[in-house]
Design a protein around this motif. Structure first.
Motif, short mmCIF file in Angstrom:
data_model
loop_
_atom_site.label_atom_id
_atom_site.label_comp_id
_atom_site.label_asym_id
_atom_site.label_seq_id
_atom_site.Cartn_x
_atom_site.Cartn_y
_atom_site.Cartn_z
N TYR A 1 -38.41 -32.53 -31.41
CA TYR A 1 -39.71 -33.21 -31.43
C TYR A 1 -40.70 -32.41 -30.59
O TYR A 1 -40.31 -31.65 -29.69
N ARG A 2 -41.99 -32.64 -30.86
CA ARG A 2 -43.06 -31.96 -30.13
C ARG A 2 -44.14 -32.96 -29.74
O ARG A 2 -44.55 -33.79 -30.57
N VAL A 3 -44.57 -32.89 -28.48
CA VAL A 3 -45.73 -33.66 -28.04
C VAL A 3 -46.76 -32.66 -27.50
O VAL A 3 -46.41 -31.55 -27.10
N ALA A 4 -48.02 -33.06 -27.51
CA ALA A 4 -49.08 -32.14 -27.07
C ALA A 4 -50.25 -32.92 -26.49
O ALA A 4 -50.45 -34.10 -26.83
N VAL A 5 -51.01 -32.28 -25.64
CA VAL A 5 -52.26 -32.87 -25.17
C VAL A 5 -53.33 -32.59 -26.22
O VAL A 5 -53.21 -31.65 -27.01
N PRO A 6 -54.40 -33.40 -26.27
CA PRO A 6 -55.42 -33.23 -27.33
C PRO A 6 -56.08 -31.87 -27.36
O PRO A 6 -56.55 -31.42 -28.41
N SER A 7 -56.16 -31.18 -26.22
CA SER A 7 -56.84 -29.88 -26.18
C SER A 7 -55.94 -28.73 -26.62
O SER A 7 -56.40 -27.59 -26.75
N ALA A 8 -54.67 -28.99 -26.88
CA ALA A 8 -53.73 -27.93 -27.22
C ALA A 8 -53.99 -27.36 -28.62
O ALA A 8 -54.54 -28.03 -29.49
N LYS A 9 -53.58 -26.11 -28.80
CA LYS A 9 -53.64 -25.47 -30.12
C LYS A 9 -52.32 -24.77 -30.38
O LYS A 9 -51.67 -24.27 -29.46
N VAL A 10 -51.94 -24.75 -31.66
CA VAL A 10 -50.71 -24.07 -32.06
C VAL A 10 -51.05 -23.10 -33.19
O VAL A 10 -52.13 -23.17 -33.78
N GLY A 11 -50.12 -22.20 -33.48
CA GLY A 11 -50.38 -21.29 -34.59
C GLY A 11 -49.41 -20.14 -34.64
O GLY A 11 -48.66 -19.88 -33.68
N LEU A 12 -49.44 -19.43 -35.75
CA LEU A 12 -48.60 -18.26 -35.97
C LEU A 12 -49.52 -17.09 -36.36
O LEU A 12 -49.72 -16.81 -37.55
N PRO A 13 -50.08 -16.39 -35.36
CA PRO A 13 -51.09 -15.36 -35.64
C PRO A 13 -50.53 -13.95 -35.85
O PRO A 13 -51.28 -12.98 -35.84
N GLU A 14 -49.23 -13.83 -36.08
CA GLU A 14 -48.61 -12.50 -36.19
C GLU A 14 -49.25 -11.61 -37.24
O GLU A 14 -49.27 -10.39 -37.10
N VAL A 15 -49.78 -12.21 -38.31
CA VAL A 15 -50.38 -11.40 -39.37
C VAL A 15 -51.51 -10.53 -38.83
O VAL A 15 -51.78 -9.45 -39.35
N LYS A 16 -52.15 -10.98 -37.75
CA LYS A 16 -53.25 -10.20 -37.16
C LYS A 16 -52.75 -8.96 -36.44
O LYS A 16 -53.53 -8.08 -36.10
N LEU A 17 -51.46 -8.90 -36.20
CA LEU A 17 -50.84 -7.71 -35.61
C LEU A 17 -50.02 -6.95 -36.66
O LEU A 17 -49.17 -6.13 -36.33
N GLY A 18 -50.28 -7.26 -37.93
CA GLY A 18 -49.57 -6.58 -39.00
C GLY A 18 -48.13 -7.00 -39.14
O GLY A 18 -47.30 -6.25 -39.67
N LEU A 19 -47.82 -8.22 -38.69
CA LEU A 19 -46.44 -8.70 -38.68
C LEU A 19 -46.33 -10.06 -39.35
O LEU A 19 -47.31 -10.59 -39.88
#
Length: 692
Positions: free
Chosen positions: A115-133
């Motif tokens: 399970y995952r909990v987060a505060v409202p200001s949090a951000k998630v993501g998978l930005p590897e494509v920006k490094l060519g990955l």
């Protein structure tokens, strides 16, 4: 329970084991972090007093991603997959508590929690494509199982951050907890899981959303077609798409093997090496060897801009968007009103696309003070001149500013080519004068060439570098020379492109080769877009260049549907038979015997002189480092990021090979191709241009 290692701590909060990671500045997944997490989860799983486990991070963020500095090096420490397996296979519920950003490998760790909990200001993501990955720790396999393949494709190929409220709605996060109370909220959530005997939710086992897409290859075909232009030339987006296809069509473990295979292919390729290099190079460009990081910066509370044309308006928008008031001055009311109107229209167009509210538009325009009087700039902290590119005019403007603007204010020139030292000589305060070369459209383009005069003060440099970041620019400090870094190198390409047209290539041949190399458009298409008649006058035209002849024929470019190309009403370009005849006639008059020119020669003739000129710029100290040259070209001229900039690309080819070709061209075509002393030295010593 206490410290596991220097970066990981394990404590018991009642019946909940809390693993706390503290590895400043961003809790990246370095070897000590992975080792600490492995040992902490092993201890927590084996502790009979712990009924649930919470993973939380100290500092400003959750795990912000992999430790990029480890990329390309040999293995060290526990593999991340071993940590994830411990988490996912834990017999006790594991909760990831997210604040700040959970990105890349950090988010992949969170996805292996139950399970995952987060505060409202949090951000998630998978930005590897920006490094060519692509995400190499199960992200491409778990994400589609949570959000479905269609949404996963968008997230993986854009690399965009996902806000906590969107993450909650899509199931990436299970609950939001109050800001500042993440630990308490996560522990309470973990206790609730135990009390309710909730199942251990393994993302890898979720099948509904991937099964629903099975047997529907059109999902992927349509996505590829819709994004073909955006993905052109890049390897990583296609690899990410293939991974999502694997998530849909293969069992989880087989999908993981496909993800690993594709990840390793990207990691060993030149594109990712280039994109990772640019990631670090942008950060390196902010470091000026003789301007310490603790140099005091001057407060910039109000900016003046002279000129409300395309450049002046665009420059002003940068500051307005950053919340800095601007006084913009023009000579004529009509020009002032037109410029202000265009700025408002640009903001309103952005609002129509949903990227601003109308209140945002009014707030930004409310910071603008239009004026017809230079004296209204007297109290500005910085004034940027954006008038016609003429030395006499600029010196006249600076002499007036020197008399009007308060002492201690920065006087900046938006010049593309001119000598900043000569401009500064028109004032009694040359130490306060600096060049700020914005690129058109100035409210969009990232690059800002900051031109250091011989007497520009260090605090002025430090202030403008920092201010550049505030207004969303990628600043590069350069020295005074004609055209600075970018335009000086561009002149090499333009010269050769024009010569190649007379020698045997057609404009569309050259444009095609450079477009295929990865530029957004070639030099002749670019000329048509800008307007062939920029700087051209009917009164002084002498038919001495191809461009002059075309302007005399009223072929002005896209603006009137006739330039190097012919344009239809939708501005679609087709090669012009009329222009082809003009070229053949012009070459004949010049006594040039045309020949067939290969695509290889076009590319080498256009690109290698740029690499050589970049080496001359470094040799003369007009750029601080080779990577700065590359950042100029990536952010200002559309050089494809996956080729890493001219200096990086020269090293990819090999400085010795570039040198040999320059010498060959020098023999055939003259001293325009004379190699720089630095290129010769780098080739002889086996060094790298981009590392100088």
């Amino acid at each position: 329970m206490a410290a596991i290692n220097k970066v990981t701590d394990l404590t018991l909060d009642g019946d909940v084991a809390v693993i706390t990671l503290n590895s400043p500045p961003v809790n990246a997944l370095s070897a000590p972090v992975r080792n600490g997490l492995f040992d902490a989860f092993t201890a927590a799983v084996n502790d009979p007093a712990a009924r649930a486990i919470v993973l939380i991070c100290d500092g400003r963020t959750f795990i912000a991603g992999a430790d990029i500095s480890e990329f390309g090096k040999g293995p060290s420490g526990k593999p991340l997959q071993d940590v994830q397996a411990l988490m996912e296979n834990s017999p006790k519920p594991v909760v990831a508590a997210i604040h700040g950003t959970a990105l890349g490998g950090g988010f992949e760790v969170a996805l292996t929690a139950h399970y995952r909990v987060a505060v409202p200001s949090a951000k998630v993501g998978l930005p590897e494509v920006k490094l060519g990955l692509l995400p190499g720790a199960g992200g491409t396999q778990r994400l589609p199982r949570l959000v479905g393949p269609e949404v996963a494709l968008q997230y993986l190929t854009s690399g965009d951050f996902i806000s906590s409220d969107v993450a909650l709605k899509s199931g990436l996060v299970d609950e939001l907890v109050e800001e500042g109370k993440l630990r308490d909220g996560a522990v309470a959530f973990a206790r609730k899981l135990v009390a309710q005997n909730r199942p251990l939710k393994k993302v890898r086992d979720l099948q509904d959303k991937v099964e629903a897409a099975r047997g529907k290859p059109e999902i992927f075909a349509d996505f590829r077609k819709a994004n073909a232009r955006r993905f052109r030339g890049f390897d990583a987006p296609e690899a990410n798409i293939k991974c999502v296809e694997a998530a849909v069509n293969l069992p989880f473990d087989e999908g993981m093997r496909e993800e690993r295979r594709l990840f390793e292919g990207l990691m060993s390729g030149s594109q990712s090496a280039a994109q990772r290099y640019i990631f670090f190079a942008e950060r390196q460009a902010a470091k000026i060897p003789d301007v310490p990081e603790d140099t005091p910066v001057l407060p910039i509370r109000k900016v003046g801009v002279i000129g409300a044309g395309t450049m002046g308006g665009g420059i002003s928008m940068n500051f307005l968007s950053a919340g800095i008031p601007v006084t913009i001055v023009e000579m004529q009311k009509e020009a002032l009103d037109r410029g202000v109107g265009i700025m408002r229209k640009n903001y309103e167009n952005t609002a129509k696309k949903g990227r601003l509210t109308q209140a945002d538009v009014e707030k930004r325009m409310g910071l603008l003070t239009p004026s017809l009087d230079l004296n209204d700039l007297a109290d500005c902290d910085m004034v940027i001149e954006a008038v016609y590119e003429n030395m006499d005019i600029k010196k006249e403007v600076f002499a007036k500013l020197d008399a009007i603007v308060r002492q201690g204010a920065i006087l900046a020139s938006n010049t593309s080519y001119l000598d900043v030292n000569e401009i500064a000589s028109a004032t009694k305060r040359p130490e306060w004068v600096i060049g700020t070369h914005f690129f058109s459209p100035a409210n969009v383009m990232k690059l800002l060439e900051i031109v250091r005069g011989d007497r520009t003060a260090k605090d002025v440099i430090a202030t403008v570098m920092k201010l550049s970041k505030k207004i969303g620019k990628a600043p590069v400090l350069v020295g005074v020379c004609h055209g600075f870094v970018g335009n000086r190198m561009l002149a090499q390409r333009q010269r050769e492109a024009n010569k190649l047209v007379l020698e045997g290539a057609m404009p569309w041949d050259i444009d095609r080769v450079l477009y295929d190399f990865g530029f957004p458009m070639g030099p002749f298409a670019m000329s048509d877009l800008a307007g062939l008649d920029i700087g051209w006058s009917k009164d002084t035209s002498s038919s001495s260049t191809l461009r002059e002849v075309l302007c005399e024929m009223d072929r002005r470019g896209q603006k009137n549907g006739r330039g190097f190309y012919d344009y239809d009403e939708k501005r679609n370009a087709t090669p012009s038979a009329e222009v082809e005849k003009v070229i053949l006639d012009f070459a004949k008059k010049q006594g040039i015997e045309r020949r067939k020119i290969s695509d290889e020669e076009i590319l080498e003739r256009c690109i290698y002189p740029m690499i050589n000129e970049g080496a001359k710029i470094l040799e003369e100290g007009k750029a601080i480092r080779g990577s700065d040259v590359d950042i100029v070209w990536i952010n200002g001229y559309g050089w494809p990021v996956y080729r890493g900039g001219p200096m990086f690309y020269g090293d990819l080819i090999g400085a010795d090979k570039v040198l040999a070709k320059m010498k060959e061209f020098q023999q055939k075509h003259g001293d325009d191709f004379k190699p720089s002393a630095l290129l010769e030295k780098v080739a002889a010593e086996g060094k790298k241009l981009h590392q100088l």
